[in-house]
Design an enzyme around this catalytic site. Structure first.
Site: not given
Length: 219
Positions: A25, A90, A48-50
């Protein structure tokens, strides 16, 4: 070094910390340059944390798809085999320890491995985002950051700004060198040839431990 050279030096060195097969990340800004400098044969999966696993580079002009963005809202591409999911999935990946490395920027960090990278009191901020979860959930935390901010120390004995997380940073990479966070303090293991040990110490607000095996900064 000018701004672009500084960013290149830092990103190139940070890329050497990634291994083939890592789930990685990247924070917004400078860390997003790291994939441009991966060593030959090293392939990583960007998370991607979204809600995306398998993130690719920025799209070519005219080929943008507004349905695909990174956590900072920037347009991205994706590789074959990528998967999309909601935020709860996520963050389950992050909190479950499935991210091998996170590379982030910093407003401040210190000799205890604390990190402050989300706000300056009195200034507007969009919020902490996923950084708090990433720092405690990733197996390894690397800071890729400029050594100072307009001459002011960013690497301190103790952070002054509100912390994102405490005691979670493993390594700090700047244009001046590489420092590992140890239980005895910050160990300088690599130094850029344009600087002396005295230069690095003068630009650091904490006492550095100089490795007996100090080497030229790898790139």
């Amino acid at each position: 070094m000018d701004k672009n050279q500084i960013r290149e030096v830092i990103a190139k060195r940070a890329a050497l910390e990634l291994k083939d097969g890592d789930v990685v990340n990247l924070g917004i800004g400078l860390p997003t340059l790291v994939p441009n400098y991966l060593p030959e044969g090293v392939k990583v999966t960007l998370q991607s944390e979204n809600g995306l696993l398998g993130m690719g580079p920025e799209p070519e002009a005219g080929k943008e798809d507004k349905n695909y963005t990174n956590a900072g809202g920037g347009l991205i591409t994706y590789f074959e085999g990528a998967s999309c999911f909601d935020s709860s999935m996520s963050f389950s990946i992050i909190r479950g320890g499935h991210v091998d490395v996170t590379i982030l920027g910093a407003l401040e960090t210190d000799e205890k491995g604390n990190l402050a990278n989300w706000m300056i009191p009195g200034k507007k901020t969009p919020g902490m985002g996923g950084a708090m979860d990433l720092i405690v959930g990733a197996k390894r935390v690397i800071l890729a950051m400029e050594h100072t901010a307009k001459g002011a120390h960013k690497i301190l004995e103790k952070c002054n700004l509100p912390l994102t997380a405490a005691g979670q940073v493993n390594m700090i990479i700047t244009e001046m060198g590489v420092m590992e966070v140890t239980d005895k303090g910050l160990l300088l293991t690599e130094i850029h040839p344009e600087f002396s040990v005295e230069d690095v110490q003068a630009s650091t607000g904490a006492k550095l431990i100089i490795s007996e095996n100090l080497i030229k900064m790898r790139s």
